[in-house]
Design an enzyme around this catalytic site. Structure first.
Site, short mmCIF file in Angstrom:
data_model
loop_
_atom_site.label_atom_id
_atom_site.label_comp_id
_atom_site.label_asym_id
_atom_site.label_seq_id
_atom_site.Cartn_x
_atom_site.Cartn_y
_atom_site.Cartn_z
N CYS A 1 0.82 -1.22 0.00
CA CYS A 1 0.00 0.00 0.00
C CYS A 1 0.85 1.27 0.00
CB CYS A 1 -0.92 0.02 1.21
SG CYS A 1 -1.99 -1.41 1.22
N HIS B 1 -3.50 6.82 2.56
CA HIS B 1 -3.87 5.54 1.95
C HIS B 1 -5.23 5.15 2.51
CE1 HIS B 1 -4.14 1.48 0.79
NE2 HIS B 1 -3.87 0.99 1.99
N ASN C 1 -10.05 -0.64 -0.20
CA ASN C 1 -8.58 -0.52 -0.18
C ASN C 1 -8.04 -1.03 -1.52
OD1 ASN C 1 -5.85 -0.90 0.16
ND2 ASN C 1 -6.01 -1.90 2.16
N1 ACO Z 1 -17.69 -9.50 8.99
C1 ACO Z 1 -18.11 -9.78 10.26
N2 ACO Z 1 -17.25 -10.07 11.25
C2 ACO Z 1 -15.94 -10.06 10.96
C3 ACO Z 1 -15.45 -9.78 9.69
C4 ACO Z 1 -16.38 -9.49 8.66
N3 ACO Z 1 -16.02 -9.20 7.42
N4 ACO Z 1 -14.09 -9.85 9.70
C5 ACO Z 1 -13.75 -10.16 10.95
N5 ACO Z 1 -14.87 -10.30 11.74
C6 ACO Z 1 -14.94 -10.62 13.14
C7 ACO Z 1 -13.75 -11.38 13.66
O1 ACO Z 1 -13.89 -12.77 13.44
C8 ACO Z 1 -13.78 -11.03 15.13
O2 ACO Z 1 -14.73 -11.85 15.76
P1 ACO Z 1 -14.49 -12.37 17.29
O3 ACO Z 1 -14.41 -11.12 18.13
O4 ACO Z 1 -15.69 -13.21 17.54
O5 ACO Z 1 -13.20 -13.12 17.25
C9 ACO Z 1 -14.30 -9.59 15.16
O6 ACO Z 1 -14.97 -9.41 13.89
C10 ACO Z 1 -13.23 -8.54 15.31
O7 ACO Z 1 -12.16 -8.84 14.39
P2 ACO Z 1 -10.89 -7.91 14.29
O8 ACO Z 1 -9.98 -8.48 13.25
O9 ACO Z 1 -10.35 -7.68 15.67
O10 ACO Z 1 -11.57 -6.57 13.74
P3 ACO Z 1 -10.96 -5.13 13.59
O11 ACO Z 1 -11.77 -4.17 14.34
O12 ACO Z 1 -9.47 -5.13 13.82
O13 ACO Z 1 -11.22 -4.83 12.04
C11 ACO Z 1 -9.93 -4.79 9.98
C12 ACO Z 1 -10.62 -5.66 11.06
C13 ACO Z 1 -11.02 -3.99 9.32
C14 ACO Z 1 -9.21 -5.69 9.01
C15 ACO Z 1 -8.92 -3.82 10.66
O14 ACO Z 1 -8.13 -4.54 11.58
C16 ACO Z 1 -8.01 -3.12 9.69
O15 ACO Z 1 -8.43 -2.27 8.93
N6 ACO Z 1 -6.69 -3.41 9.74
C17 ACO Z 1 -5.65 -2.69 9.00
C18 ACO Z 1 -5.61 -3.06 7.57
C19 ACO Z 1 -4.46 -2.36 6.91
O16 ACO Z 1 -4.22 -1.17 7.10
N7 ACO Z 1 -3.67 -3.11 6.15
C20 ACO Z 1 -2.49 -2.55 5.55
C21 ACO Z 1 -2.75 -2.10 4.19
S1 ACO Z 1 -3.32 -3.40 3.13
C22 ACO Z 1 -1.99 -3.78 2.03
O17 ACO Z 1 -0.85 -3.46 2.25
C23 ACO Z 1 -2.38 -4.55 0.79
#
Ligand code: ACO
Length: 326
Positions: A113, A253, A283
């Site tokens: 990214c 980003h 994204n």
């Molecule tokens: N729908 C419903 N529930 C979901 C989903 C979904 N799509 N995805 C995960 N959950 C659930 C999980 O299973 C978890 O359930 P549990 O509490 O029962 O275990 C709960 O939701 C919370 O999951 P988390 O992973 O802790 O959720 P979080 O609030 O962290 O959000 C996300 C996830 C959106 C991926 C976030 O962590 C994020 O944006 N991370 C950064 C991404 C990023 O910046 N990446 C770098 C760039 S990408 C690149 O370089 C290509």
């Protein structure tokens, strides 16, 4: 002193829209969860047979048109991508051929990214060194092909698209003022594609185990991103003796609205001075910043003489920022 000035921008996104409601029918998720946790409502998906260089070509045409430059005048093409047409040759070479930019050298950059800012930094260095005058930088991704559409933790996040910028040597005070690039490879496994490289070549087994798709430990990545981006932008401002209020627009980003608003809040920047379009595109990795930049320029949110900051965080891990006087 020579500066690299952005003289044209362009974007291209595929026509096909995939909404959160469409994804609800594919995996166990909901529109509400996706909107609240990420800010995304819909994303674009490339047509079958449409590859990164096809998207890049359309964005490049737009950028060249707005710069008033013919492709044959380009000295260099840099494409940032993690979903290029094929492992060999570079997508930049394929784009060079499609554009008919015969004079241009061409190479790809893989910094996930942060790729567009890494590529911009390379272009800036070539221009300031005086070896190249007109450079096309493109971020182009067809992430839908490396997305596991059975994995709800990643498939709701990603989208396809391309953005491009033309940079030209300029003797004035406008242009790229500074670029900061960072990496921490010790956290490479937070975001990776296990198979398909020399570590784990493609076999029937790797395909069956779905190892050719992007894997991400989202929550850990999230925490590092928020911590890192604030420090990065503040140090960029400090170096140039600027205050957050001097910045006309922050172009981050587009990974997650919670990361974007946490960074903006810590910097004391109102969201009216932050470019956000991830609700429509999700994204798009290396394409997200040049797409947002083009939309900001065309909608009049960036004006001549404005200071703008680009910032990104992604796989590698990598993170980067650029301060530009428009
Ligand atoms: N729908 C419903 N529930 C979901 C989903 C979904 N799509 N995805 C995960 N959950 C659930 C999980 O299973 C978890 O359930 P549990 O509490 O029962 O275990 C709960 O939701 C919370 O999951 P988390 O992973 O802790 O959720 P979080 O609030 O962290 O959000 C996300 C996830 C959106 C991926 C976030 O962590 C994020 O944006 N991370 C950064 C991404 C990023 O910046 N990446 C770098 C760039 S990408 C690149 O370089 C290509």
């Amino acid at each position: 002193m020579l500066k690299a000035r952005i003289t044209g921008t362009g974007l291209y996104v595929p026509k096909k829209v995939l909404t959160n409601f469409d994804i609800e029918k594919m995996v166990d998720t909901s529109d509400e969860w996706i909107r609240e946790r990420t800010g995304i409502r819909e994303r674009r998906i490339a047509e079958e047979g449409e590859a990164a260089s096809d998207l890049a070509l359309m964005a490049a045409h737009e950028a060249l048109k707005s710069a008033g430059l013919k492709a044959r005048k380009l000295d260099l093409i840099i494409v940032a991508t993690v979903s290029g047409d094929m492992p060999l040759p570079s997508t930049a070479c394929i784009l060079q051929h499609k554009l008919g930019a015969k004079k241009a050298a061409a190479f790809d950059v893989n910094a996930a990214c942060s790729g567009f800012i890494y590529a911009l930094s390379a272009a800036d260095a070539f221009i300031r060194a005086g070896t190249h005058e007109r450079v096309l930088v493109v971020g182009a991704e067809v992430l839908s092909r490396i997305t596991d559409w059975t994995d709800r933790s990643t498939c709701v996040l990603l989208g396809d698209g391309a953005g491009a910028a033309v940079l030209e040597a300029d003797k004035g005070d406008r242009g790229i003022l500074s670029v900061k690039l960072n990496a921490d490879g010790s956290m490479w496994d937070l975001l990776h594609i296990p198979a398909g490289g020399s570590r784990m070549p493609a076999t029937e087994e790797t395909v069956k185990k779905r190892l050719h798709y992007m894997k991400m430990r989202g929550n850990e990545t999230f925490k590092v991103a928020v911590r890192t981006l604030e420090k990065l932008v503040l140090s960029t401002l400090k170096e140039h003796r600027l205050e957050p209020e001097d910045i006309a627009l922050l172009i981050p980003h587009q990974a997650n609205h919670r990361i974007i608003s946490a960074t903006a809040k810590r910097l004391g920047l109102g969201l009216d001075r932050v470019m956000i379009n991830l609700d429509r595109y999700g994204n798009t990795s290396a394409a997200s910043i040049p797409i947002a930049l083009d939309e900001a320029v065309r909608s009049g949110r960036v004006r001549k003489g404005d200071y703008i900051i680009l910032e990104a965080f992604g796989g590698g891990l990598t993170w980067a920022s650029a301060l530009i006087k428009w």
